[in-house]
Design a protein around this motif. Structure first.
Motif, PDB file in Angstrom:
ATOM      1  N   ASP A  34       0.866  -1.179   0.000  1.00  0.00           N
ATOM      2  CA  ASP A  34       0.000   0.000   0.000  1.00  0.00           C
ATOM      3  C   ASP A  34       0.911   1.240   0.000  1.00  0.00           C
ATOM      4  N   THR A  35       1.141   1.822  -1.179  1.00  0.00           N
ATOM      5  CA  THR A  35       2.101   2.931  -1.234  1.00  0.00           C
ATOM      6  C   THR A  35       1.538   4.205  -0.600  1.00  0.00           C
ATOM      7  N   GLY A  36       0.201   4.314  -0.550  1.00  0.00           N
ATOM      8  CA  GLY A  36      -0.410   5.463   0.122  1.00  0.00           C
ATOM      9  C   GLY A  36       0.025   5.515   1.588  1.00  0.00           C
ATOM     10  N   MET A  38       2.833   4.724   2.744  1.00  0.00           N
ATOM     11  CA  MET A  38       4.190   5.277   2.828  1.00  0.00           C
ATOM     12  C   MET A  38       4.139   6.808   2.788  1.00  0.00           C
ATOM     13  N   TYR A  39       3.311   7.373   1.879  1.00  0.00           N
ATOM     14  CA  TYR A  39       3.179   8.843   1.823  1.00  0.00           C
ATOM     15  C   TYR A  39       2.532   9.362   3.108  1.00  0.00           C
ATOM     16  N   ARG A  40       1.603   8.581   3.652  1.00  0.00           N
ATOM     17  CA  ARG A  40       0.950   8.965   4.905  1.00  0.00           C
ATOM     18  C   ARG A  40       1.960   8.949   6.061  1.00  0.00           C
ATOM     19  N   ALA A  41       2.848   7.940   6.072  1.00  0.00           N
ATOM     20  CA  ALA A  41       3.822   7.839   7.165  1.00  0.00           C
ATOM     21  C   ALA A  41       4.808   9.017   7.118  1.00  0.00           C
ATOM     22  N   PHE A 103      -3.225  16.589   5.086  1.00  0.00           N
ATOM     23  CA  PHE A 103      -1.902  17.121   4.711  1.00  0.00           C
ATOM     24  C   PHE A 103      -1.174  16.287   3.657  1.00  0.00           C
ATOM     25  N   VAL A 104      -1.593  15.030   3.487  1.00  0.00           N
ATOM     26  CA  VAL A 104      -0.765  14.092   2.708  1.00  0.00           C
ATOM     27  C   VAL A 104      -0.517  14.513   1.254  1.00  0.00           C
ATOM     28  N   SER A 105      -1.505  15.151   0.608  1.00  0.00           N
ATOM     29  CA  SER A 105      -1.289  15.513  -0.795  1.00  0.00           C
ATOM     30  C   SER A 105      -0.158  16.521  -0.929  1.00  0.00           C
ATOM     31  N   LYS A 106      -0.010  17.403   0.062  1.00  0.00           N
ATOM     32  CA  LYS A 106       1.070  18.405   0.032  1.00  0.00           C
ATOM     33  C   LYS A 106       2.434  17.711   0.096  1.00  0.00           C
ATOM     34  N   VAL A 107       2.529  16.705   0.971  1.00  0.00           N
ATOM     35  CA  VAL A 107       3.796  15.990   1.135  1.00  0.00           C
ATOM     36  C   VAL A 107       4.086  15.161  -0.121  1.00  0.00           C
ATOM     37  N   ALA A 108       3.021  14.586  -0.712  1.00  0.00           N
ATOM     38  CA  ALA A 108       3.195  13.734  -1.893  1.00  0.00           C
ATOM     39  C   ALA A 108       3.582  14.541  -3.133  1.00  0.00           C
ATOM     40  N   GLU A 109       3.498  15.869  -3.040  1.00  0.00           N
ATOM     41  CA  GLU A 109       3.904  16.714  -4.167  1.00  0.00           C
ATOM     42  C   GLU A 109       5.418  16.911  -4.227  1.00  0.00           C
ATOM     43  N   VAL A 113      10.592  13.486  -1.847  1.00  0.00           N
ATOM     44  CA  VAL A 113       9.844  12.437  -1.124  1.00  0.00           C
ATOM     45  C   VAL A 113       9.496  11.333  -2.120  1.00  0.00           C
ATOM     46  N   ARG A 114       8.979  11.723  -3.285  1.00  0.00           N
ATOM     47  CA  ARG A 114       8.565  10.734  -4.286  1.00  0.00           C
ATOM     48  C   ARG A 114       9.749   9.870  -4.726  1.00  0.00           C
ATOM     49  N   ALA A 115      10.904  10.521  -4.964  1.00  0.00           N
ATOM     50  CA  ALA A 115      12.064   9.763  -5.443  1.00  0.00           C
ATOM     51  C   ALA A 115      12.459   8.702  -4.415  1.00  0.00           C
ATOM     52  N   GLY A 134      -1.631   2.590  -5.575  1.00  0.00           N
ATOM     53  CA  GLY A 134      -1.206   3.974  -5.366  1.00  0.00           C
ATOM     54  C   GLY A 134      -1.777   4.888  -6.424  1.00  0.00           C
ATOM     55  N   ARG A 135      -0.949   5.829  -6.886  1.00  0.00           N
ATOM     56  CA  ARG A 135      -1.394   6.787  -7.890  1.00  0.00           C
ATOM     57  C   ARG A 135      -0.529   6.750  -9.151  1.00  0.00           C
ATOM     58  N   ASP A 136       0.715   6.305  -8.970  1.00  0.00           N
ATOM     59  CA  ASP A 136       1.690   6.375 -10.069  1.00  0.00           C
ATOM     60  C   ASP A 136       2.342   5.018 -10.294  1.00  0.00           C
ATOM     61  N   ILE A 137       1.679   3.951  -9.897  1.00  0.00           N
ATOM     62  CA  ILE A 137       2.334   2.635  -9.972  1.00  0.00           C
ATOM     63  C   ILE A 137       2.469   2.184 -11.430  1.00  0.00           C
ATOM     64  N   GLU A 184     -10.678  17.626  -2.752  1.00  0.00           N
ATOM     65  CA  GLU A 184      -9.435  18.390  -2.743  1.00  0.00           C
ATOM     66  C   GLU A 184      -8.243  17.501  -3.108  1.00  0.00           C
ATOM     67  N   ARG A 185      -8.236  16.274  -2.546  1.00  0.00           N
ATOM     68  CA  ARG A 185      -7.127  15.365  -2.859  1.00  0.00           C
ATOM     69  C   ARG A 185      -7.137  14.979  -4.338  1.00  0.00           C
ATOM     70  N   ASP A 186      -8.321  14.763  -4.910  1.00  0.00           N
ATOM     71  CA  ASP A 186      -8.417  14.453  -6.353  1.00  0.00           C
ATOM     72  C   ASP A 186      -7.731  15.555  -7.136  1.00  0.00           C
ATOM     73  N   ILE A 188      -5.505  17.956  -6.168  1.00  0.00           N
ATOM     74  CA  ILE A 188      -4.043  18.077  -5.979  1.00  0.00           C
ATOM     75  C   ILE A 188      -3.331  16.881  -6.618  1.00  0.00           C
ATOM     76  N   ASP A 189      -3.851  15.666  -6.402  1.00  0.00           N
ATOM     77  CA  ASP A 189      -3.192  14.471  -6.951  1.00  0.00           C
ATOM     78  C   ASP A 189      -3.133  14.514  -8.483  1.00  0.00           C
ATOM     79  N   SER A 190      -4.169  15.067  -9.107  1.00  0.00           N
ATOM     80  CA  SER A 190      -4.205  15.063 -10.578  1.00  0.00           C
ATOM     81  C   SER A 190      -3.470  16.251 -11.196  1.00  0.00           C
ATOM     82  N   HIS A 191      -3.206  17.288 -10.393  1.00  0.00           N
ATOM     83  CA  HIS A 191      -2.599  18.490 -10.971  1.00  0.00           C
ATOM     84  C   HIS A 191      -1.153  18.729 -10.572  1.00  0.00           C
ATOM     85  N   ARG A 192      -0.579  17.852  -9.715  1.00  0.00           N
ATOM     86  CA  ARG A 192       0.814  18.127  -9.322  1.00  0.00           C
ATOM     87  C   ARG A 192       1.739  17.907 -10.521  1.00  0.00           C
ATOM     88  N   THR A 193       2.915  18.561 -10.461  1.00  0.00           N
ATOM     89  CA  THR A 193       3.848  18.480 -11.596  1.00  0.00           C
ATOM     90  C   THR A 193       4.529  17.116 -11.647  1.00  0.00           C
TER      91      THR A 193
HETATM   92  O1   DC Z   1      -4.166   5.785  -1.164  1.00  0.00           O
HETATM   93  P1   DC Z   1      -4.203   6.821  -0.037  1.00  0.00           P
HETATM   94  O2   DC Z   1      -5.449   7.647  -0.002  1.00  0.00           O
HETATM   95  O3   DC Z   1      -3.868   6.221   1.283  1.00  0.00           O
HETATM   96  O4   DC Z   1      -2.999   7.831  -0.404  1.00  0.00           O
HETATM   97  C1   DC Z   1      -2.690   8.922   0.394  1.00  0.00           C
HETATM   98  C2   DC Z   1      -2.161  10.067  -0.448  1.00  0.00           C
HETATM   99  O5   DC Z   1      -0.852   9.753  -0.927  1.00  0.00           O
HETATM  100  C3   DC Z   1      -2.985  10.459  -1.652  1.00  0.00           C
HETATM  101  O6   DC Z   1      -3.684  11.669  -1.443  1.00  0.00           O
HETATM  102  C4   DC Z   1      -2.003  10.635  -2.781  1.00  0.00           C
HETATM  103  C5   DC Z   1      -0.693  10.156  -2.271  1.00  0.00           C
HETATM  104  N1   DC Z   1      -0.131   9.045  -3.037  1.00  0.00           N
HETATM  105  C6   DC Z   1       0.687   9.341  -4.094  1.00  0.00           C
HETATM  106  O7   DC Z   1       0.878  10.515  -4.407  1.00  0.00           O
HETATM  107  N2   DC Z   1       1.302   8.339  -4.784  1.00  0.00           N
HETATM  108  C7   DC Z   1       1.090   7.063  -4.455  1.00  0.00           C
HETATM  109  N3   DC Z   1       1.700   6.098  -5.145  1.00  0.00           N
HETATM  110  C8   DC Z   1       0.226   6.735  -3.388  1.00  0.00           C
HETATM  111  C9   DC Z   1      -0.379   7.748  -2.701  1.00  0.00           C
END
Ligand code: DC
Length: 230
Positions: A34-36, A38-41, A103-109, A113-115, A134-137, A184-186, A188-193
């Motif tokens: 569950d990669t989400g 990891m971003y949450r942690a 807060f998680v979408s801000k950190v995931a931007e 962190v992503r690398a 996840g979002r980018d698997i 809001e998360r939709d 930010i998640d769809s519009h980050r660079t």
């Molecule tokens: O799947 P989740 O809702 O637990 O994910 C939490 C946040 O982490 C979500 O808002 C987007 C981010 N995320 C991401 O950017 N890339 C991933 N592979 C997984 C999650």
């Protein structure tokens, strides 16, 4: 013996990706990640260090402390899935709070962190036999995954599911608050660079607004078994 494949499950938040991925991994005898979580942690780490709150986010401060962040999944045989550990501490409950979700979408931007997380995710999948959500698997982590699923559902259906989940755990939230967080998360998640949420061109889309969990599970298991036999 059947060949092992990599299964990437991406999609919008609260579409039931993790429930499906967990069930699928159990059915196939695969590892589930569950990669989400990891971003949450990492978000929870930032909160603990006073780097993020409602007034702001010290992104540079987080980047500086990133080398001290250690993430691990440890299998809990009683629950039947792996739990998230941050610097040796089980944070499975803390990372599911509304505060972390806020807060998680801000950190995931943050690219740094992503690398770091993508590298760890790719390492976990080196031997295949993995279901990762996840979002980018399917786009970034495993662009060559043999099976890619993209899950979606209407924002209202997702907010209802999330609201039921949180209130069942005793968290005090309103439906409107949850819907606002989902929307809001939709955005930010769809519009980050860096690595925005995108459906990979070879992903199979499943809209589960009107599908039961069982119907959806049967559909995905048959796709997986078909792909394994190819
Ligand atoms: O799947 P989740 O809702 O637990 O994910 C939490 C946040 O982490 C979500 O808002 C987007 C981010 N995320 C991401 O950017 N890339 C991933 N592979 C997984 C999650």
């Amino acid at each position: 013996m059947d060949k092992k494949i990599t299964i990437a499950i991406d999609g919008h938040s609260s579409t039931g990706k993790s429930t499906l991925a967990k069930q699928l991994a159990r059915e196939l005898g695969y590892v589930y990640v569950d990669t989400g979580a990891m971003y949450r942690a990492v978000t929870y780490f930032a909160m603990q260090h006073g780097l993020i709150d409602k007034d702001g986010f010290d992104k540079e401060g987080l980047i500086k402390l990133l080398p001290t962040v250690s993430l691990q999944f440890l299998f809990n045989p009683e629950l039947g899935f792996a739990e998230m550990y941050l610097n040796e501490v089980n944070v499975e409950t803390e990372i599911r709070s509304m505060e972390v979700s806020g807060f998680v979408s801000k950190v995931a931007e943050v690219s740094e962190v992503r690398a770091k997380l993508v590298e760890q995710q790719q390492h976990m999948g080196e031997n295949k036999g993995i279901v990762m959500d996840g979002r980018d698997i399917g786009t970034v982590v495993f662009p060559k995954a043999e099976l890619k699923i993209f899950m979606t559902a209407s924002a209202e259906v997702r907010a209802h599911r999330r609201y039921d989940e949180l209130t069942a755990k005793g968290q005090e939230v309103s439906y409107d608050e949850v819907l606002a967080n989902v929307t809001e998360r939709d955005y930010i998640d769809s519009h980050r660079t860096d690595s925005p949420l995108l459906k990979a061109s070879d992903a199979i889309e499943i809209d589960n607004s009107n599908l039961s969990r069982e119907e959806q599970f049967e559909k995905v298991v048959s796709l997986a078994k078909h792909t394994i036999q190819l």
